[in-house]
Structures are given as structure tokens and as C-alpha cells.
Design an enzyme around this catalytic site. Structure first.
Site, mmCIF file in Angstrom:
data_model
loop_
_atom_site.group_PDB
_atom_site.id
_atom_site.type_symbol
_atom_site.label_atom_id
_atom_site.label_comp_id
_atom_site.label_asym_id
_atom_site.label_seq_id
_atom_site.Cartn_x
_atom_site.Cartn_y
_atom_site.Cartn_z
ATOM 1 C CE LYS A 167 -3.384 2.373 2.848
ATOM 2 N NZ LYS A 167 -4.317 2.206 3.973
ATOM 3 C CE LYS A 194 -5.833 1.788 -0.209
ATOM 4 N NZ LYS A 194 -6.258 1.767 1.167
HETATM 5 C C1 PBG Z 1 -6.372 3.827 5.440
HETATM 6 C C2 PBG Z 1 -7.062 3.514 4.166
HETATM 7 C C3 PBG Z 1 -6.863 4.191 2.959
HETATM 8 C C4 PBG Z 1 -7.753 3.642 2.045
HETATM 9 C C5 PBG Z 1 -8.422 2.593 2.668
HETATM 10 N N1 PBG Z 1 -7.979 2.530 4.004
HETATM 11 C C6 PBG Z 1 -5.853 5.189 2.563
HETATM 12 C C7 PBG Z 1 -5.473 6.281 3.446
HETATM 13 O O1 PBG Z 1 -6.306 6.981 4.018
HETATM 14 O O2 PBG Z 1 -4.263 6.513 3.563
HETATM 15 C C8 PBG Z 1 -7.896 4.158 0.634
HETATM 16 C C9 PBG Z 1 -9.045 3.654 -0.171
HETATM 17 C C10 PBG Z 1 -9.432 4.544 -1.302
HETATM 18 O O3 PBG Z 1 -8.889 5.638 -1.552
HETATM 19 O O4 PBG Z 1 -10.378 4.152 -1.996
HETATM 20 N N2 PBG Z 1 -6.441 2.855 6.397
HETATM 21 ZN ZN ZN Z 2 -5.974 3.754 8.359
#
Ligand code: PBG
Ligand code: ZN
Length: 325
Positions: free
Chosen positions: A192, A249
Site C-alpha cells: 500500500k 493499492k
Molecule cells: C487507510 C485507508 C486508505 C484507504 C483505505 N484505508 C488510505 C489512506 O487513508 O491513507 C484508501 C481507499 C481509497 O482511496 O479508496 N487505512
Molecule cells: Zn488507516
């Protein structure tokens, strides 16, 4: 009990179909859901066509409609009212899991996101140290384990930690197995990146890091887009720690890694077509500059081609039409 439970991913048709490797089908798509405690009305999310921050009542109606549209797999994000960072109360989201499973049972496969950012006062994905400039890894993992247990006990088919702390996969797996929850699937947001494409999501999950904190962004825990080696280290580590499913991601900017990793590491791979990516496509279509169905179909095909078994997309609920068009 075997520590490497390969039967977990064979246990029902839902997950077996999720782990197949050909075509774009509705079977491969996972629809994110947002539910906030105490909301009077479902609130639309800027940029994400047809996506709302639901309340407990509207969530059930939304899922009912989604099942009618052929969607069977969901990723739930809960937004509790109270905020704290120690001994966090996970009961709101656990209650939503319980309600969904009580109402829809095995008609749906329910993954639940495990993170702290919708619960902490500062919006970071973990517990801040005393100086407020770094996340305390082990204190954060302790909270994540409690969340995962609460959701799994409530009936989640899968728990999906998105925080990026070290060692959380092993800690959660051990806790689940110790609690007799060996069938609960563990999906790691292993790869991620620290991305600019999460904007609409942070509105939906009420999870943006609050300004004024010493720790301003998530760069100390999410991956640097210019350091692909770290993606390999994380993926190999999480696979070894017992993740059943690994994730890349965002999606399109990281297809190179999805391709390479999914060939090298023989686990099912998910790709998260994140909120900013999805909103960009919707903006293009809204201007009449692309055919919406064809546009989404093309991108979904790219993910499958690159090696994704499953795709988390805000458009799952429209995909039957898109894929038929
Ligand atoms: C953080 C989280 C994020 C997403 C899902 N869980 C990213 C973030 O805030 O750094 C992103 C999902 C999206 O943008 O669709 N736990
Ligand atoms: Zn988070």
C-alpha cells in the site's frame, strides 16, 4: 492446527470464485461500504458516483440493492462516533457486521477493514508516540488485534488490516487461531503506497490526518512510490506471516508491481482501484469524453491481465451492466 491453512481459501464458492484467474466477472469484484454511527441520512461522497456514507439503517437497504445487482462481496469501513487511541471501542463496526450477517447470512461474503484512522482523534492509522511524531508500532498492533477479533467474532468472513504496521499479520493470525477463528480469512493491504489518490475515501471514512499534528501525513508508514524493493519486502513478509490474500493499492500506477509480485508469490492478489482513480474515470465519463461502461471495463481488464484475482472497486454495483454492455 496447521499454521499454513490452505483449505481456508477452499471453504466456500464465494472465495473459490474470488481466487480464480481468468476473465473479468462480477464474481471477482468487491464493493466497499461505509457506515457511520449516528448519521441521520446517507451522505453522498464527492467524486464517487453512487457511493454513500450510510447509517445503520441505510446500510442494510444499500446491501439489499447491491445483492439485487449481483454483488456478493463487500469490504466494510465503519466510522464510530467516539474517538480514542487506546482501548478503542470496536463495537459499532462489529455490530454492523453482525447485523449484515444476521440479515443476509451466506448470501454475502463480508470483509471488514481493520484500521485505526476512523477512530483516532488525529486520523492516523495507529497510536501516536509521546512526541506525537511517529506511530508506536506495538501499541498499534495491540489495538488492531482487538479490532480483528471483534469483527471476526461478529461473523466477518475476512479481516483486512490497512494500517501498515509491522508484524500485524502474524499477530492477528495468531489471535484468530487462538480464539477458534481459524476459518476467518486474512487479507493484507501488503503493498500500500503513500498515494495522492485517497482523497474521496478520506471524506467517506472521516479518516484524514488532522492538520496541526506533528505527524502530518502517512509517509512514515505507507510505502514510498519510488522504492519498489519495499513492496517485495512487505509482500514476502506478509505472505510468510500468514496472510491468505495480498493486495496492491492503488491499482493503475502500480500495475508493474502487481504483475511481478503476482507471478512470484503464489497467493491470491487483490488490487484496490482506489477512490481517486475511480473518481478520475467518472470525471472523464461525466464530461462525455469516454464511454463509462467501456472505460471501466478496460481498466478492470488491465487488473485481471496484470494478475489480480479480485478487484476492489466502487463500481461493483454497476458492473453487471458494464460487463454486459
Ligand atoms: C487507510 C485507508 C486508505 C484507504 C483505505 N484505508 C488510505 C489512506 O487513508 O491513507 C484508501 C481507499 C481509497 O482511496 O479508496 N487505512
Ligand atoms: Zn488507516
Amino acid at each position: 492446527m496447521s499454521p499454513l491453512n490452505l483449505r481456508r481459501l477452499r471453504q466456500n464458492e464465494h472465495v473459490r470464485s474470488l481466487t480464480r484467474e481468468v476473465h473479468v466477472g462480477l464474481d471477482q469484484l468487491i464493493q466497499p461500504l461505509f457506515v457511520a454511527e449516528g448519521g441521520a441520512h446517507p451522505a453522498p461522497i464527492p467524486g464517487l458516483t453512487g457511493v454513500h456514507q450510510d447509517n445503520a439503517e441505510s446500510l442494510l437497504r444499500q446491501v439489499e440493492r447491491d445483492l439485487g445487482a449481483g454483488v456478493r462481496k463487500f469490504l466494510l469501513f465503519g466510522v464510530p462516533q467516539a474517538r480514542s487511541e487506546r482501548q478503542i471501542d470496536w463495537s459499532f463496526t462489529a455490530g454492523q457486521v453482525r447485523a449484515l450477517k444476521a440479515r443476509f447470512g451466506r448470501d454475502l461474503w463480508l470483509a471488514t477493514d481493520v484500521c485505526l484512522c476512523s477512530s483516532t482523534p488525529h486520523g492516523h492509522c495507529g497510536v501516536l508516540n509521546a512526541e506525537g511524531d511517529h506511530l508506536d508500532n506495538d501499541a498499534s498492533v495491540g489495538e488492531l488485534v482487538r479490532a480483528a477479533l471483534a469483527y471476526a467474532h461478529a461473523g466477518a468472513d475476512c479481516v483486512a488490516p490497512s494500517d501498515m504496521m509491522d508484524g500485524r499479520i502474524a499477530a492477528i493470525r495468531q489471535a484468530l487461531d487462538g480464539a477458534g477463528l481459524e476459518r476467518t480469512i486474512l487479507m493484507s493491504y501488503a503493498v500500500k503506497f503513500h498515494s495522492t489518490l485517497y482523497g474521496p475515501f478520506r471524506v467517506a471514512a472521516d479518516s484524514a490526518p488532522k492538520s496541526g499534528a506533528a505527524l502530518r501525513d502517512r509517509a512514515t508508514y505507507q510505502l514510498d512510490p519510488a522504492r519498489p524493493s519495499d513492496a517485495w519486502l512487505c509482500a514476502e513478509r506478509d505472505a510468510a506471516e500468514g496472510a491468505d490474500i495480498l493486495m496492491v493499492k492503488p491499482g493503475l500506477p502500480y500495475l508493474d508491481l502487481l504483475r511481478e509480485l503476482s507471478r512470484a508469490i503464489r497467493k491470491p492478489w487483490a488490487v484496490y482501484h482506489v477512490s481517486g482513480e475511480f473518481a478520475a474515470l467518472e470525471a472523464l465519463a461525466a464530461q462525455g469524453l469516454a464511454n463509462r461502461a467501456a472505460l471501466h471495463r478496460e481498466i478492470l481488464t488491465a487488473f485481471r491481465r496484470a494478475g489480480a484475482s479480485m478487484i476492489i472497486t466502487y463500481g461493483a454495483r454497476y458492473a453487471r451492466d458494464w460487463l454486459a454492455a
